[in-house]
Motif scaffolding. Structure first.
Motif, PDB file in Angstrom:
ATOM      1  N   ALA A   1       0.991  -1.195   0.684  1.00  0.00           N
ATOM      2  CA  ALA A   1       0.073   0.100   0.457  1.00  0.00           C
ATOM      3  C   ALA A   1       1.437   1.194  -0.102  1.00  0.00           C
ATOM      4  N   PRO A   2       0.621   1.741  -0.606  1.00  0.00           N
ATOM      5  CA  PRO A   2       1.097   2.996  -0.560  1.00  0.00           C
ATOM      6  C   PRO A   2       1.474   4.405   0.838  1.00  0.00           C
ATOM      7  N   LEU A  38      -1.478   6.798  -7.769  1.00  0.00           N
ATOM      8  CA  LEU A  38      -2.377   7.964  -8.569  1.00  0.00           C
ATOM      9  C   LEU A  38      -2.729   9.063  -7.235  1.00  0.00           C
ATOM     10  N   VAL A  39      -3.946   8.873  -7.790  1.00  0.00           N
ATOM     11  CA  VAL A  39      -4.636   9.241  -7.126  1.00  0.00           C
ATOM     12  C   VAL A  39      -4.580  10.597  -5.442  1.00  0.00           C
ATOM     13  N   GLY A  40      -3.865   9.020  -4.698  1.00  0.00           N
ATOM     14  CA  GLY A  40      -3.604   9.341  -2.825  1.00  0.00           C
ATOM     15  C   GLY A  40      -2.003  10.237  -3.126  1.00  0.00           C
ATOM     16  N   LEU A  41      -1.522   9.700  -4.501  1.00  0.00           N
ATOM     17  CA  LEU A  41      -0.393  10.272  -4.047  1.00  0.00           C
ATOM     18  C   LEU A  41       0.636  11.857  -4.270  1.00  0.00           C
ATOM     19  N   GLN A  42       0.150  11.955  -5.887  1.00  0.00           N
ATOM     20  CA  GLN A  42      -0.329  13.036  -6.691  1.00  0.00           C
ATOM     21  C   GLN A  42       1.950  13.282  -6.581  1.00  0.00           C
ATOM     22  N   PRO A  43       1.816  12.744  -6.972  1.00  0.00           N
ATOM     23  CA  PRO A  43       3.444  12.789  -7.332  1.00  0.00           C
ATOM     24  C   PRO A  43       3.645  14.019  -7.900  1.00  0.00           C
ATOM     25  N   GLU A  44       4.670  14.999  -7.817  1.00  0.00           N
ATOM     26  CA  GLU A  44       5.555  15.828  -8.980  1.00  0.00           C
ATOM     27  C   GLU A  44       5.440  15.423  -9.855  1.00  0.00           C
ATOM     28  N   MET A  55      -1.452  13.911 -15.940  1.00  0.00           N
ATOM     29  CA  MET A  55      -0.822  12.653 -15.138  1.00  0.00           C
ATOM     30  C   MET A  55      -0.480  12.824 -13.369  1.00  0.00           C
ATOM     31  N   ALA A  56       0.730  14.229 -14.111  1.00  0.00           N
ATOM     32  CA  ALA A  56       1.223  14.899 -12.809  1.00  0.00           C
ATOM     33  C   ALA A  56       1.760  16.126 -13.386  1.00  0.00           C
TER      34      ALA A  56
END
Length: 273
Positions: free
Chosen positions: A73-74, A97-103, A121-122
């Motif tokens: 899990a992230p 992607l939804v929870g992590l929101q990477p730059e 996506m980023a």
């Protein structure tokens, strides 16, 4: 004991954790970025000793001093970043992607085509090799073909098209790469790091035990692990004609160049903000 410093920089999600992707992940971790790499459940990795994706099967793996560890899990990522490690998550659909929101998102699958990466996506998306168009589906494209332009960063357009011909190493191209003659389960008969000669048995495919042999003399730099199912004409081995055993256990010059280009891309992007 892992004494690497904490990873505290921006979050970078890397799709894929094979050899070239691992060169990228390694460079990013060395530069202090919080790296998360995603993989499929059963990745095909010929140079698995230098692939962070080996952690999918082993639970954890180390490449040149950087440890990767499989997570479920992230939410587990932050704990690993505190230890200077790279989490590996089975998530080919990028649900994280939804929870992590990477730059930054780096597509390092090297599928020669885009498997779903999109610019939105980023804030910064980077595609490695052919299959991406800078300014259309990703912000930047990095050349992966050996030669003068290796590691070049494109802000518009595409990388060189897939030629289907492996890059030249010590004067050898097609001969150094070993492919499956047909679909089936691969069984290795040699070990990475061994010296082999042309005609030597490297493994077998399927219940028929169809032989897979080397086409030249050199050191066996890569070989799929036993028990992996492959389709026809899939890369299963890599013979290095230079014959240097040490190359088997370290990141290739190609992967280092691409990793450096990714780090440069991100630093330039941050500088312009």
């Amino acid at each position: 004991m892992n004494n690497n410093p904490k990873l505290t920089g921006p979050i970078v999600l890397v799709r894929g954790a094979g050899e070239l992707a691992s060169g990228v992940g390694w460079a990013l971790a060395k530069a202090g970025f919080r790296v998360l790499m995603t993989e499929v459940e059963r990745p095909l990795m010929v140079r698995w000793p230098v692939s962070f994706g080996t952690a999918v099967e082993e639970g954890q793996w180390s490449v040149e001093g950087i440890v990767s560890r499989r997570v479920s899990a992230p939410e587990e990522c932050e704990k690993l970043w505190e230890k200077g490690e790279i989490p590996i998550l089975i998530d080919p659909q990028l649900n994280v992607l939804v929870g992590l929101q990477p730059e930054v998102l780096v597509d390092a699958i090297l599928a020669k085509r885009n498997l779903g990466t999109q610019m939105q996506m980023a804030p910064l998306t980077i595609g490695l090799g052919p299959g991406f168009t800078a300014g259309i589906d990703v912000h930047l494209v990095i050349e992966t073909n050996r030669g003068h332009n290796l590691g070049r960063i494109f802000t518009t357009g595409t990388a060189e098209p897939n030629t289907g011909v492996p890059g030249d190493v010590a004067g050898y191209s097609r001969e150094r790469v070993v492919y499956s003659p047909h679909a089936g389960v691969f069984q290795a008969q040699r070990k990475i790091g061994e010296q082999v000669a042309a005609g030597d048995l490297l493994g077998t495919i399927g219940e028929e035990k169809t032989p897979v042999t080397s086409s030249l003399n050199g050191v066996l730099r890569g070989l799929l692990r036993s028990g992996v199912y492959v389709d026809q004409h899939v890369k299963v081995g890599d013979v290095d004609p230079r014959g240097n055993k040490e190359y088997c256990w370290s990141i290739s010059e190609k992967a280092r160049s691409i990793g450096a280009a990714v780090v440069l891309s991100i630093l330039e992007y941050k500088h312009k903000l």
